[in-house]
Design a protein around this motif. Structure first.
Motif, mmCIF file in Angstrom:
data_model
loop_
_atom_site.group_PDB
_atom_site.id
_atom_site.type_symbol
_atom_site.label_atom_id
_atom_site.label_comp_id
_atom_site.label_asym_id
_atom_site.label_seq_id
_atom_site.Cartn_x
_atom_site.Cartn_y
_atom_site.Cartn_z
ATOM 1 N N HIS A 38 0.857 -1.185 0.000
ATOM 2 C CA HIS A 38 0.000 0.000 0.000
ATOM 3 C C HIS A 38 0.892 1.233 0.000
ATOM 4 N N LEU A 39 0.543 2.216 -0.825
ATOM 5 C CA LEU A 39 1.153 3.533 -0.769
ATOM 6 C C LEU A 39 0.045 4.454 -0.268
ATOM 7 N N LEU A 40 0.247 5.024 0.917
ATOM 8 C CA LEU A 40 -0.778 5.825 1.580
ATOM 9 C C LEU A 40 -0.285 7.252 1.741
ATOM 10 N N LEU A 41 -1.151 8.212 1.455
ATOM 11 C CA LEU A 41 -0.777 9.616 1.577
ATOM 12 C C LEU A 41 -1.890 10.368 2.281
ATOM 13 N N LEU A 42 -1.533 11.033 3.384
ATOM 14 C CA LEU A 42 -2.461 11.891 4.109
ATOM 15 C C LEU A 42 -2.133 13.348 3.810
ATOM 16 N N ASP A 43 -3.160 14.173 3.713
ATOM 17 C CA ASP A 43 -2.978 15.611 3.553
ATOM 18 C C ASP A 43 -3.807 16.293 4.634
ATOM 19 N N ARG A 44 -3.109 16.894 5.601
ATOM 20 C CA ARG A 44 -3.753 17.522 6.755
ATOM 21 C C ARG A 44 -4.659 16.534 7.492
ATOM 22 N N GLY A 45 -4.193 15.293 7.596
ATOM 23 C CA GLY A 45 -4.918 14.263 8.319
ATOM 24 C C GLY A 45 -6.002 13.555 7.535
ATOM 25 N N ARG A 46 -6.227 13.963 6.284
ATOM 26 C CA ARG A 46 -7.257 13.333 5.453
ATOM 27 C C ARG A 46 -6.606 12.479 4.373
ATOM 28 N N PRO A 47 -7.234 11.339 4.023
ATOM 29 C CA PRO A 47 -6.686 10.511 2.952
ATOM 30 C C PRO A 47 -6.599 11.276 1.633
ATOM 31 N N ALA A 48 -5.416 11.286 1.021
ATOM 32 C CA ALA A 48 -5.202 11.967 -0.249
ATOM 33 C C ALA A 48 -4.890 10.978 -1.370
ATOM 34 N N ALA A 49 -4.301 9.831 -1.034
ATOM 35 C CA ALA A 49 -3.981 8.820 -2.047
ATOM 36 C C ALA A 49 -3.834 7.462 -1.374
ATOM 37 N N HIS A 50 -4.287 6.431 -2.076
ATOM 38 C CA HIS A 50 -4.113 5.051 -1.612
ATOM 39 C C HIS A 50 -3.972 4.158 -2.835
ATOM 40 N N LEU A 51 -2.736 3.800 -3.150
ATOM 41 C CA LEU A 51 -2.473 2.871 -4.242
ATOM 42 C C LEU A 51 -2.174 1.507 -3.641
ATOM 43 N N TYR A 52 -2.629 0.458 -4.306
ATOM 44 C CA TYR A 52 -2.397 -0.899 -3.827
ATOM 45 C C TYR A 52 -1.817 -1.734 -4.952
ATOM 46 N N MET A 53 -0.754 -2.482 -4.647
ATOM 47 C CA MET A 53 -0.142 -3.397 -5.614
ATOM 48 C C MET A 53 -0.230 -4.805 -5.061
ATOM 49 N N ASN A 54 -0.983 -5.656 -5.760
ATOM 50 C CA ASN A 54 -1.131 -7.049 -5.359
ATOM 51 C C ASN A 54 0.053 -7.847 -5.890
ATOM 52 N N PHE A 55 0.760 -8.534 -4.989
ATOM 53 C CA PHE A 55 1.914 -9.340 -5.387
ATOM 54 C C PHE A 55 1.508 -10.718 -5.896
ATOM 55 N N GLY A 56 0.336 -11.208 -5.475
ATOM 56 C CA GLY A 56 -0.094 -12.544 -5.877
ATOM 57 C C GLY A 56 0.508 -13.643 -5.025
ATOM 58 N N TYR A 57 1.129 -13.288 -3.921
ATOM 59 C CA TYR A 57 1.669 -14.268 -2.983
ATOM 60 C C TYR A 57 1.687 -13.630 -1.600
ATOM 61 N N ALA A 58 1.800 -14.448 -0.580
ATOM 62 C CA ALA A 58 1.744 -13.962 0.798
ATOM 63 C C ALA A 58 3.046 -13.276 1.201
ATOM 64 N N VAL A 59 2.895 -12.162 1.915
ATOM 65 C CA VAL A 59 4.037 -11.432 2.473
ATOM 66 C C VAL A 59 3.729 -11.096 3.930
ATOM 67 N N LEU A 60 4.763 -10.752 4.664
ATOM 68 C CA LEU A 60 4.606 -10.384 6.065
ATOM 69 C C LEU A 60 4.022 -8.977 6.153
ATOM 70 N N PRO A 61 2.846 -8.819 6.781
ATOM 71 C CA PRO A 61 2.239 -7.492 6.878
ATOM 72 C C PRO A 61 3.055 -6.533 7.747
ATOM 73 N N SER A 62 3.123 -5.267 7.319
ATOM 74 C CA SER A 62 3.808 -4.247 8.108
ATOM 75 C C SER A 62 2.941 -3.010 8.327
ATOM 76 N N CYS A 63 1.745 -2.970 7.723
ATOM 77 C CA CYS A 63 0.879 -1.796 7.840
ATOM 78 C C CYS A 63 0.289 -1.680 9.239
ATOM 79 N N ASP A 64 0.183 -0.450 9.708
ATOM 80 C CA ASP A 64 -0.514 -0.149 10.952
ATOM 81 C C ASP A 64 -2.019 -0.210 10.644
ATOM 82 N N HIS A 65 -2.739 -1.073 11.325
ATOM 83 C CA HIS A 65 -4.166 -1.267 11.058
ATOM 84 C C HIS A 65 -4.963 0.024 11.260
ATOM 85 N N ARG A 66 -4.560 0.850 12.218
ATOM 86 C CA ARG A 66 -5.264 2.118 12.460
ATOM 87 C C ARG A 66 -5.086 3.071 11.278
#
Length: 102
Positions: free
Chosen positions: A68-96
Motif C-alpha cells: 500500500h502507498l498511503l498519503l495523508l494531507d492535513r490528516g485526510r486521505p489523499a492517495a491510496h495505491l495498492y499493488m497485489n503481489f499474488g503471494y503472501a508477504v509479512l504485513p507491516s501496515c498499521d491497522h489504524r
C-alpha cells in the motif's frame, strides 16, 4: 538518479487506485545495466535534516498479499495505491492507519 522514460505502458492489472478508482499510469524504462549492481527504486527527502519536510510524504507498507502507498494531507486521505503481489508477504501496515483509508 534521473529516470529516463521511454514511453507509456497499459495500466497494470495488479495496481489499483483504492481511493479514487482512477487508472494507474505505468511507464517503460530503459533496460537495467546489471554490471552496476542490483537495481533499487526508492524515494528520498533532500533538504534540512533538523526538521521534518513540509511536503506531503507517502507511507509504504505491506498487507498480507501486497503493498500500500498511503498519503495523508492535513490528516485526510489523499492517495491510496495498492499493488497485489499474488503471494503472501509479512504485513507491516498499521491497522489504524489503513482504517483511515476505508
Amino acid at each position: 538518479m534521473a529516470l529516463k522514460i521511454k514511453g507509456s505502458l497499459p495500466a497494470p492489472d495488479n495496481v489499483t487506485d483504492q481511493l479514487e478508482g482512477k487508472p494507474v499510469l505505468a511507464y517503460e524504462l530503459p533496460p537495467l545495466d546489471r554490471s552496476k549492481g542490483m537495481p533499487f527504486l526508492g524515494a528520498a527527502w533532500v533538504g534540512p535534516g533538523d526538521r521534518p519536510p513540509r511536503e506531503r510524504m507517502p507511507v509504504v507498507c505491506t498487507s498480507r498479499e501486497g503493498a500500500h502507498l498511503l498519503l495523508l494531507d492535513r490528516g485526510r486521505p489523499a492517495a491510496h495505491l495498492y499493488m497485489n503481489f499474488g503471494y503472501a508477504v509479512l504485513p507491516s501496515c498499521d491497522h489504524r492507519l489503513l482504517a483511515r483509508f476505508d
